[in-house]
Enzyme design. Structure first.
Site, PDB file in Angstrom:
ATOM      1  N   GLY A  59      13.221 -43.465  16.448  1.00  0.00           N
ATOM      2  CA  GLY A  59      14.005 -42.632  17.351  1.00  0.00           C
ATOM      3  C   GLY A  59      13.240 -41.392  17.749  1.00  0.00           C
ATOM      4  O   GLY A  59      11.999 -41.381  17.770  1.00  0.00           O
ATOM      5  N   SER A  60      13.966 -40.339  18.048  1.00  0.00           N
ATOM      6  CA  SER A  60      13.340 -39.127  18.573  1.00  0.00           C
ATOM      7  C   SER A  60      12.646 -38.342  17.473  1.00  0.00           C
ATOM      8  O   SER A  60      12.999 -38.420  16.287  1.00  0.00           O
ATOM      9  CB  SER A  60      14.399 -38.244  19.238  1.00  0.00           C
ATOM     10  OG  SER A  60      15.244 -37.657  18.259  1.00  0.00           O
ATOM     11  N   THR A  61      11.669 -37.538  17.883  1.00  0.00           N
ATOM     12  CA  THR A  61      10.940 -36.703  16.938  1.00  0.00           C
ATOM     13  C   THR A  61      11.856 -35.657  16.317  1.00  0.00           C
ATOM     14  O   THR A  61      11.731 -35.332  15.129  1.00  0.00           O
ATOM     15  CB  THR A  61       9.744 -36.038  17.638  1.00  0.00           C
ATOM     16  OG1 THR A  61       8.819 -37.065  18.037  1.00  0.00           O
ATOM     17  CG2 THR A  61       9.025 -35.060  16.728  1.00  0.00           C
TER      18      THR A  61
ATOM     19  N   LYS B 196      21.988 -49.472  10.662  1.00  0.00           N
ATOM     20  CA  LYS B 196      22.867 -48.809  11.629  1.00  0.00           C
ATOM     21  C   LYS B 196      22.268 -48.972  13.026  1.00  0.00           C
ATOM     22  O   LYS B 196      21.214 -48.417  13.323  1.00  0.00           O
ATOM     23  CB  LYS B 196      23.004 -47.319  11.320  1.00  0.00           C
ATOM     24  CG  LYS B 196      23.831 -46.569  12.365  1.00  0.00           C
ATOM     25  CD  LYS B 196      23.722 -45.065  12.181  1.00  0.00           C
ATOM     26  CE  LYS B 196      24.383 -44.302  13.328  1.00  0.00           C
ATOM     27  NZ  LYS B 196      23.751 -44.542  14.635  1.00  0.00           N
TER      28      LYS B 196
ATOM     29  N   GLY C 110      13.764 -37.303  13.611  1.00  0.00           N
ATOM     30  CA  GLY C 110      12.815 -37.608  12.548  1.00  0.00           C
ATOM     31  C   GLY C 110      12.517 -36.401  11.686  1.00  0.00           C
ATOM     32  O   GLY C 110      12.402 -36.498  10.455  1.00  0.00           O
TER      33      GLY C 110
ATOM     34  N   GLU D 185       8.715 -35.821  26.295  1.00  0.00           N
ATOM     35  CA  GLU D 185       8.955 -37.247  26.480  1.00  0.00           C
ATOM     36  C   GLU D 185      10.220 -37.417  27.324  1.00  0.00           C
ATOM     37  O   GLU D 185      11.327 -37.144  26.869  1.00  0.00           O
ATOM     38  CB  GLU D 185       9.129 -37.938  25.127  1.00  0.00           C
ATOM     39  CG  GLU D 185       9.288 -39.440  25.237  1.00  0.00           C
ATOM     40  CD  GLU D 185       9.510 -40.106  23.887  1.00  0.00           C
ATOM     41  OE1 GLU D 185       9.079 -41.260  23.725  1.00  0.00           O
ATOM     42  OE2 GLU D 185      10.120 -39.475  23.001  1.00  0.00           O
TER      43      GLU D 185
ATOM     44  N   CYS E 165       8.861 -45.943  23.732  1.00  0.00           N
ATOM     45  CA  CYS E 165       8.202 -44.821  23.045  1.00  0.00           C
ATOM     46  C   CYS E 165       6.712 -44.774  23.331  1.00  0.00           C
ATOM     47  O   CYS E 165       6.100 -43.697  23.334  1.00  0.00           O
ATOM     48  CB  CYS E 165       8.449 -44.910  21.546  1.00  0.00           C
ATOM     49  SG  CYS E 165       7.960 -46.486  20.821  1.00  0.00           S
TER      50      CYS E 165
ATOM     51  N   GLU F  30       9.024 -43.850  13.028  1.00  0.00           N
ATOM     52  CA  GLU F  30       8.358 -44.240  14.278  1.00  0.00           C
ATOM     53  C   GLU F  30       9.056 -43.462  15.374  1.00  0.00           C
ATOM     54  O   GLU F  30      10.198 -43.756  15.741  1.00  0.00           O
ATOM     55  CB  GLU F  30       8.471 -45.757  14.481  1.00  0.00           C
ATOM     56  CG  GLU F  30       7.468 -46.308  15.476  1.00  0.00           C
ATOM     57  CD  GLU F  30       7.991 -46.302  16.892  1.00  0.00           C
ATOM     58  OE1 GLU F  30       7.634 -45.368  17.648  1.00  0.00           O
ATOM     59  OE2 GLU F  30       8.769 -47.193  17.241  1.00  0.00           O
TER      60      GLU F  30
END
Length: 817
Positions: A255-257, A203, A260, A408, A311, A277
């Site tokens: 992607g973002s934490t 995706k 995740g 971030e 990142c 990641e």
């Protein structure tokens, strides 16, 4: 030459050089537009090597962020029907693709690499138009790295049968990629997955899908069989259904934490492999002996590469205070010469921000810094009035508690703070929830290496930043995620051991919401419930943490009854406060233990084995009395435990890392570092061997542990207290808590200072461990309720224990004068 020199001198004496403007150097987009027009500006789902347009689907415009015009329209896949179609195609293709030879897959990956090389310019232009990054970056960084990755992983496909003979492919892989490096992130995930014999449903990010569509055509041209690669654009619902599809075996996410964390919870207990990641807030550390001009150029590459939408961007500059003013002045002058504008102009240093919401986010953070009273400097060079552009921005005179320091931002904004000495630099560098990368700037190599080992991050660059190669792993510590991409370590994300079964647990909502880990402390045993030998003096053990035996906080105990109904002894009932004390001891010991020489750690394991051997008959009798398994079987378990200790002692100095053969002139060193504090919940079967097989690899690789022995048969572990005390085990390395496995595991899984949790218990317990680990994204190692044979070396020892005992740090050390 004299004439040329005279002209240069004359120009230097005039104002002409200071007023000259750059001439435009535009890259043509005609080929890109022609390719889009060949699809009538409309792209569908890519399933079974065809673009399909199911009826009733909506289409979304893909916008060029630099110009604001529409590039194409792309389908929004249905979260149920289209996900099912793509996964079904991947599953069908897996049955044949996974059985192909490594040489066949190597030829396919080689063909993909060659086709990317043939279409590099088109890919570079499409990526620039779609994402807003400069053509210089897509042409000179992104596409060459894509080629390198497919060549590299073609090699691993060829070598899989000989070099990875104990492993097999995982199955159908769901991959979700971000918008900042659409083509490169696709490559990082697809190449290793294909090489190892998996099939893929990918995706792409909603904002940047065009390069994925072009790659799909390249894959067909390269001969990838139908169903091996499937690409389905869609929104959040589609992504959620894809990663939770019951026929998906592994999820790979960048992607973002925050997302995740949600993925860790949603896949918990299912048996799906997961690699994350995630975000970063990477320190860029400048010491007073650094070449400041080189370091300033390093900042340009660290934070203004891809408009700071990276990142691993060096978004926190830490500069030694005695050079702070000089460094800021040099940096400001360099910022004022950076050019922001049309991404297809080869003279531009920065392009456009990817979309309006990201631009607004960046503006809000900078405005917050101004309200906090920080000093803000922005490049004086003009930026285009139209399009999504933002100037290079430096924030200084800022507190460590500012959101601009903590969060971030993901834009061309860098904060700068001073430090006084190396110790403070390390403390500030590690003062973040993230741990993705760091760069260290100094002319003293010994200092650089010392700081490299102290910074908790997965990638360290010395006098450089943003170096990447297919042979070197990339990934983070802490809340930057777990798992690695690239390098040999990245292959393991797409492999499993041949003996491991495929697990597809379906956890119901009723099971998820049921009470777990809530235990009422037991009282005395009722008369007649068990027997006790006459004349035996009562023996109640204690807990063991911080190098000493300690009474439990709750003052509760549980009676241990043998399989024959005989009382074997009494152990303390550990609770939340006992976990707190044990983790505190383990946390305090991890720094010193992890720095000890591997030889010293091996000697201690050998001492434990030696002292256990001296009391072998005693331990065998204990196992026999508790489990009733028979004395000979118990003796065999003790001997296997001693052998297992020798096995792991032998590995103490044989898994430290390796030098990677990257494209860097210099050395890229992969170091296998300890994970930190590991919580361990042991199984009931093989109470001694299971206990030894779990703590030994953890501590020999430099971790400290809080371990819960077998709930049914814990006395064999409490008998080891004296063995540890007489084997020179430092205080805090081994911490043992008896009691309810699930209650104590629940507390460990939610503890923020526990870095990894190993659990060998029930299926629902495995779900809760993985779900609760999302609090700080700790790594997990669970059995999903499936018992393993601890007497079998393949199941009770070997690679997976090393894998879970270490985290990989890659240190890049350039050479040259």
């Amino acid at each position: 030459f004299f004439f040329f020199f005279s002209i240069v001198v004359m120009l230097a004496g005039s104002s002409l050089l200071s007023t000259l403007e750059y001439g435009p150097a535009p890259e043509s987009d005609s080929s890109a537009k022609a390719w889009i027009d060949s699809h009538n500006g409309k792209f569908g789902l890519f399933i079974n090597n065809q673009f399909v347009h199911p009826e009733g689907r909506e289409y979304t415009e893909t916008i060029n962020p630099a110009r604001g015009d529409s590039l194409a329209t792309i389908i929004e896949g249905d979260p149920i029907e289209d996900v099912n179609s793509a996964v079904s195609a991947a599953r069908k293709a897996y049955e044949s693709w996974s059985k192909t030879s490594g040489h066949y897959r190597a030829k396919i990956l080689y063909a993909i690499a060659r086709q990317i090389q043939k279409h590099r310019r088109l890919l570079a232009v499409i990526e620039s138009l779609d994402n807003g990054k400069t053509i210089r970056e897509t042409r000179d960084a992104d596409t060459p790295l894509c080629v390198r990755h497919f060549y590299y992983h073609a090699g691993w496909a060829q070598l899989m049968d000989s070099e990875l003979s104990n492993f097999k492919s995982v199955g159908v892989i769901a991959q979700v990629i971000p918008w900042n490096f659409p083509l490169l992130m696709l490559t990082w995930k697809i190449a290793p997955a294909l090489a190892m014999g998996n099939t893929i449903v990918l995706k792409p990010a909603p904002s940047t899908r065009l390069s994925a569509m072009l790659f799909a055509e390249i894959a067909v041209e390269a001969g990838v069989p139908p169903g091996v690669i499937n690409i389905i654009p869609g929104g959040n619902d589609l992504g959620f259904n894809l990663v939770n599809h019951p026929d998906v075996d592994k999820v790979a996410f960048t992607g973002s934490t925050g997302v995740g964390r949600l993925l860790r919870k949603s896949t918990a207990g299912t048996g799906k492999k997961l690699s994350l990641e995630l975000g970063g807030k990477s320190p860029f550390i400048v010491f007073d002996d650094a070449d400041l001009d080189t370091a300033v150029e390093g900042v340009v590459n660290a934070i203004w590469f891809n408009q700071g939408q990276v990142c691993c961007a060096g978004s926190r500059i830490l500069v030694q205070e005695n050079i702070q003013e000089r460094f800021i002045n040099k940096l400001k002058r360099r910022m004022d010469n950076l050019r922001v504008g049309e991404p297809l102009d080869k003279c531009m240093d920065m392009g456009a921000i990817v979309n309006e919401s990201q631009l607004e986010r960046i503006k809000n953070y900078v405005e917050l810094a101004r309200k906090e009273g920080c000093s803000v400097h922005q490049s004086s060079n003009p930026i285009p009035e139209s399009g999504l552009f933002y100037p290079p921005t430096l924030i200084y005179d800022i507190e460590t508690s500012s959101k601009c320091v903590i969060d971030e931002i993901f834009g061309p904004v860098v904060v700068l703070m001073p430090f006084r000495n190396p110790q403070e630099a390390v403390a500030l560098g590690n003062n973040t929830a993230y741990g993705l990368s760091c760069s260290i700037w100094t002319e003293t190599l010994a200092k650089a290496l010392d700081i490299s080992f102290q910074i908790k991050a997965g990638v360290i660059w010395i006098n450089s930043h943003n170096l990447f190669d297919a042979a070197a792993g990339f990934g983070g510590y802490k809340e930057s995620g777990f798992g690695r991409e690239s390098g040999k370590e990245g292959l393991y994300e797409y492999l499993k051991l041949k003996w491991q079964p495929t697990i597809r647990n379906q956890i119901t909502e009723e099971q998820k919401n049921a009470s777990w880990g809530d235990v009422t402390p037991p009282g005395p045993t009722l008369p007649g419930s068990c027997t006790q030998d006459d004349g035996v003096i009562d023996k109640t053990t204690k807990l063991f943490y911080g190098g000493r035996q300690a009474r439990p906080d709750g003052d509760y105990s549980r009676v241990i009854i043998s399989s024959k109904g005989v009382k074997c002894g009494t152990v303390p009932e550990g609770n939340r406060k006992d976990i707190r004390n044990a983790v505190e001891a383990a946390f305090g010991a991890k720094g010193g233990w992890g720095k000890r020489a591997a030889f010293n750690r091996s000697q201690i394991l050998f001492y434990i084995a030696e002292n256990l051997d001296r009391r072998a008959d005693e331990f065998a009798a204990r196992i026999n009395s508790m489990t009733g398994e028979g004395l000979e079987s118990a003796k065999k378990e003790v001997q296997l435990s001693i052998e297992r200790l020798f096995y792991w002692a032998a590995f103490s100095d044989k898994y430290g890392g390796e030098v990677k053969e990257t494209t860097l002139y210099g050395a890229t060193v992969s170091v296998h570092e300890p994970v930190g504090v590991i919580g361990i919940a042991c199984p009931d079967n093989y109470p001694l061997l299971g206990f030894v097989s779990l703590f030994a690899p953890a501590i020999v690789r430099g971790n400290t542990v809080v371990i819960i022995p077998s709930e049914k048969y814990p006395l064999v572990a409490t008998d080891l207290y004296q063995v540890f005390e007489t084997s020179d085990v430092p205080a805090g390395v081994m911490n043992i808590l008896t009691g309810s496995r699930d209650l104590l595991s629940k507390v460990l899984a939610n503890h923020m200072e526990v870095n990894s949790m190993w659990y060998f218990g029930s299926q629902i317990g495995s779900y809760h461990i993985e779900h609760d680990s999302a609090c700080n994204l700790k790594r997990t190692f669970v059995n999903y309720g499936v018992e393993r044979d601890w007497t079998n070396e393949t199941q009770g020892a070997g690679f997976e224990f090393l894998y879970h005992s270490c985290q990989v740090k890659n240190i890049w050390i350039p050479a040259g004068v």
